[in-house]
Scaffold this active site. Structure first.
Site, PDB file in Angstrom:
ATOM      1  N   ASP A   1     -19.507 -25.701   2.530  1.00  0.00           N
ATOM      2  CA  ASP A   1     -20.448 -25.729   3.741  1.00  0.00           C
ATOM      3  C   ASP A   1     -20.264 -24.814   4.728  1.00  0.00           C
ATOM      4  O   ASP A   1     -20.934 -24.171   5.457  1.00  0.00           O
ATOM      5  CB  ASP A   1     -20.514 -27.089   3.921  1.00  0.00           C
ATOM      6  CG  ASP A   1     -21.826 -27.514   4.673  1.00  0.00           C
ATOM      7  OD1 ASP A   1     -22.722 -26.444   4.740  1.00  0.00           O
ATOM      8  OD2 ASP A   1     -21.998 -28.741   5.199  1.00  0.00           O
TER       9      ASP A   1
ATOM     10  N   LYS B   1     -18.229 -28.339  10.360  1.00  0.00           N
ATOM     11  CA  LYS B   1     -18.417 -27.041  10.131  1.00  0.00           C
ATOM     12  C   LYS B   1     -19.680 -26.456  10.828  1.00  0.00           C
ATOM     13  O   LYS B   1     -19.959 -25.303  11.255  1.00  0.00           O
ATOM     14  CB  LYS B   1     -18.947 -26.836   8.586  1.00  0.00           C
ATOM     15  CG  LYS B   1     -19.969 -27.773   8.237  1.00  0.00           C
ATOM     16  CD  LYS B   1     -21.597 -26.960   8.174  1.00  0.00           C
ATOM     17  CE  LYS B   1     -22.553 -27.968   7.936  1.00  0.00           C
ATOM     18  NZ  LYS B   1     -23.911 -27.492   8.128  1.00  0.00           N
TER      19      LYS B   1
ATOM     20  N   ARG C   1     -29.406 -23.101  11.356  1.00  0.00           N
ATOM     21  CA  ARG C   1     -29.856 -23.415  12.408  1.00  0.00           C
ATOM     22  C   ARG C   1     -28.520 -23.197  13.551  1.00  0.00           C
ATOM     23  O   ARG C   1     -28.738 -22.811  14.607  1.00  0.00           O
ATOM     24  CB  ARG C   1     -30.325 -24.647  12.574  1.00  0.00           C
ATOM     25  CG  ARG C   1     -31.762 -24.634  11.822  1.00  0.00           C
ATOM     26  CD  ARG C   1     -32.549 -26.058  12.154  1.00  0.00           C
ATOM     27  NE  ARG C   1     -31.873 -27.214  11.838  1.00  0.00           N
ATOM     28  CZ  ARG C   1     -32.220 -27.818  10.521  1.00  0.00           C
ATOM     29  NH1 ARG C   1     -32.884 -26.940   9.699  1.00  0.00           N
ATOM     30  NH2 ARG C   1     -31.661 -29.025  10.224  1.00  0.00           N
ATOM     31  N   ASN C   2     -27.661 -23.819  13.030  1.00  0.00           N
ATOM     32  CA  ASN C   2     -26.270 -23.840  14.187  1.00  0.00           C
ATOM     33  C   ASN C   2     -25.809 -22.371  14.416  1.00  0.00           C
ATOM     34  O   ASN C   2     -25.461 -21.937  15.455  1.00  0.00           O
ATOM     35  CB  ASN C   2     -25.380 -24.617  13.443  1.00  0.00           C
ATOM     36  CG  ASN C   2     -25.654 -26.022  13.279  1.00  0.00           C
ATOM     37  OD1 ASN C   2     -25.583 -26.786  14.561  1.00  0.00           O
ATOM     38  ND2 ASN C   2     -25.827 -26.385  12.309  1.00  0.00           N
TER      39      ASN C   2
ATOM     40  N   GLY D   1     -22.765 -30.317   1.541  1.00  0.00           N
ATOM     41  CA  GLY D   1     -22.318 -29.439   0.823  1.00  0.00           C
ATOM     42  C   GLY D   1     -23.002 -28.107   1.288  1.00  0.00           C
ATOM     43  O   GLY D   1     -23.535 -28.121   2.223  1.00  0.00           O
TER      44      GLY D   1
ATOM     45  N   ALA E   1     -31.547 -25.083   3.233  1.00  0.00           N
ATOM     46  CA  ALA E   1     -32.702 -25.476   2.643  1.00  0.00           C
ATOM     47  C   ALA E   1     -33.604 -24.550   1.860  1.00  0.00           C
ATOM     48  O   ALA E   1     -34.151 -24.704   0.710  1.00  0.00           O
ATOM     49  CB  ALA E   1     -33.483 -26.297   3.766  1.00  0.00           C
TER      50      ALA E   1
ATOM     51  N   SER F   1     -37.344 -29.424   6.851  1.00  0.00           N
ATOM     52  CA  SER F   1     -37.189 -28.438   5.997  1.00  0.00           C
ATOM     53  C   SER F   1     -36.227 -29.080   4.789  1.00  0.00           C
ATOM     54  O   SER F   1     -36.356 -28.905   3.607  1.00  0.00           O
ATOM     55  CB  SER F   1     -36.531 -27.214   6.506  1.00  0.00           C
ATOM     56  OG  SER F   1     -35.346 -27.483   7.165  1.00  0.00           O
ATOM     57  N   TRP F   2     -35.102 -29.885   5.413  1.00  0.00           N
ATOM     58  CA  TRP F   2     -34.072 -30.317   4.348  1.00  0.00           C
ATOM     59  C   TRP F   2     -34.686 -31.474   3.577  1.00  0.00           C
ATOM     60  O   TRP F   2     -34.413 -31.792   2.465  1.00  0.00           O
ATOM     61  CB  TRP F   2     -32.724 -30.699   5.165  1.00  0.00           C
ATOM     62  CG  TRP F   2     -31.668 -31.220   4.149  1.00  0.00           C
ATOM     63  CD1 TRP F   2     -30.772 -32.202   4.559  1.00  0.00           C
ATOM     64  CD2 TRP F   2     -31.276 -30.819   3.153  1.00  0.00           C
ATOM     65  NE1 TRP F   2     -29.745 -32.285   3.669  1.00  0.00           N
ATOM     66  CE2 TRP F   2     -30.056 -31.297   2.775  1.00  0.00           C
ATOM     67  CE3 TRP F   2     -31.925 -29.609   2.350  1.00  0.00           C
ATOM     68  CZ2 TRP F   2     -29.439 -31.134   1.246  1.00  0.00           C
ATOM     69  CZ3 TRP F   2     -31.056 -29.388   1.019  1.00  0.00           C
ATOM     70  CH2 TRP F   2     -29.880 -29.972   0.718  1.00  0.00           C
TER      71      TRP F   2
END
Length: 369
Positions: free
Chosen positions: A239, A186, A250-251, A131, A135, A6-7
């Site tokens: 971020d 983060k 996701r995290n 940053g 996505a 995705s990213w």
């Protein structure tokens, strides 16, 4: 672009929309074909139309041939194993840019350090991007910003120029350590936020963890040589806010599943892409211990992952101390003479982060457009 998740696909879109000639390398031929011919990536970016100029291939040499800039977006734990295959296709002046936010298990190395070890290029040819960059939001062309960092100001500017368009703006700095650690740390705080969200705790708990988490992030990064102001900017606070507050993270999602009672193994099985924070907990704690940095939030995330702490017990431990103590809102690095250095207030962090997002001005001293 090395990587078609995705990213990686989203950043390829950013570059193509900025007028660059972009080729994506996808491991699976069928995915490369869908991106190249259908201008879609239905596995990772459903409903997003990709630029007509964007090309894709499953042949690494074809993707890298003649490239001035090579962006890498792979799961952090697979980076090293992919570097050898890239070497034959690197030009003498090729710049390699990490889009990854993790540290390598076993070594604790940042992604730029892994690249420096694995590729025969000068440090001035390495850059990182970080940053508040979820996505799917960017793929939908919702405006945002990022930081490009390199020890070479010229390299940072060249990459930032490529990675700027009508909906995406890149700032620059030379604090690679702070920029990378901001993106890594983060993720760990976002896992904690997801856990308490899954348990059912409210906004007070989450706000407390975010605020104390920023202090932990700054303490850690400064201990390893970062400028504290970097953690106040897009690569740190910016971020952190985006990752902690968005269900697209996701995290955050992984933490929420843990909070709902799923085991670590079950969470990994349910995730269709890597949640970098899960893999980074252990090496970050090892690095923290090596420099004498206290990270109670990250440590308790580790305990939840190990099954030694119930998710419902995480918030009270995170937000209270055994004895009343003064609130420390400044990241501090203590020198041999006991003097605190590199201090940055939470209010200052907020102000600088929002200043950076204002169109055309007010960036921090460290992140320059």
């Amino acid at each position: 672009m090395i990587g078609a998740g995705s990213w990686g696909t989203t950043f390829a879109k950013i570059l193509a929309d900025g007028g660059n000639d972009v080729v994506v390398w996808a491991r699976r031929p069928e995915l490369a074909r869908e991106i190249d011919e259908g201008k879609r990536n239905s596995d990772y970016l459903q409903g997003i139309n990709l630029p007509r100029s964007l090309r894709a291939t499953s042949h690494l040499g074809e993707a890298m041939r003649g490239a001035e800039q090579v962006f890498v977006s792979l799961p952090s734990q697979t980076l090293r194993s992919n570097l050898d295959a890239m070497i034959p296709y690197l030009g003498p002046a090729t710049v390699v840019i990490s889009l990854m936010k993790g540290v390598e298990k076993g070594t604790g190395l940042r992604m730029s350090e892994v690249i420096a070890q694995g590729l025969p290029i000068d440090p001035e040819q390495i850059a990182v991007v970080s940053g508040p960059n979820l996505a799917l939001e960017i793929a939908r062309e919702q405006p945002t910003a990022a930081v490009v960092s390199s020890v070479s100001p010229a390299t940072a500017v060249a990459v930032a120029t490529s990675a700027t368009n009508r909906y995406f703006r890149s700032f620059v700095n030379t604090d690679v350590i702070g920029t990378e650690f901001g993106g890594v740390l983060k993720n760990l705080i976002a896992v904690a936020i997801g856990i308490v969200d899954g348990v059912g705790y409210g906004e007070n708990t989450k706000a407390s963890i975010i605020t104390r988490g920023l202090v932990e992030m700054t303490d850690f990064a400064v201990a390893y040589g970062a400028d504290p102001q970097t953690l106040s900017g897009l690569a740190g606070l910016g971020d952190l806010i985006a990752t902690c507050e968005s269900p697209l993270s996701r995290n955050n999602t992984a933490g929420r599943l843990l909070g709902q009672g799923y085991s670590f193994t079950d969470v990994v099985k349910q995730m269709d892409q890597a949640a970098e924070g899960l893999a980074s907990v252990t090496p970050i704690l090892s690095l923290a211990e090596a420099r004498g940095v206290e990270m109670p939030i990250v440590r308790q995330v580790s305990q939840v992952l190990a099954g030694t702490l119930a998710p419902k017990d995480i918030a009270p431990h995170l937000t209270t101390d055994d004895e009343p103590q003064g609130e420390r809102t400044r990241g501090e690095r203590t020198t041999d003479d006991g003097q605190g250095q590199g201090r940055t207030s939470v209010w200052g962090s907020l102000k600088r982060a929002f200043d950076q997002l204002r169109d055309g001005g007010g960036s921090s001293r460290r992140d320059r457009p």
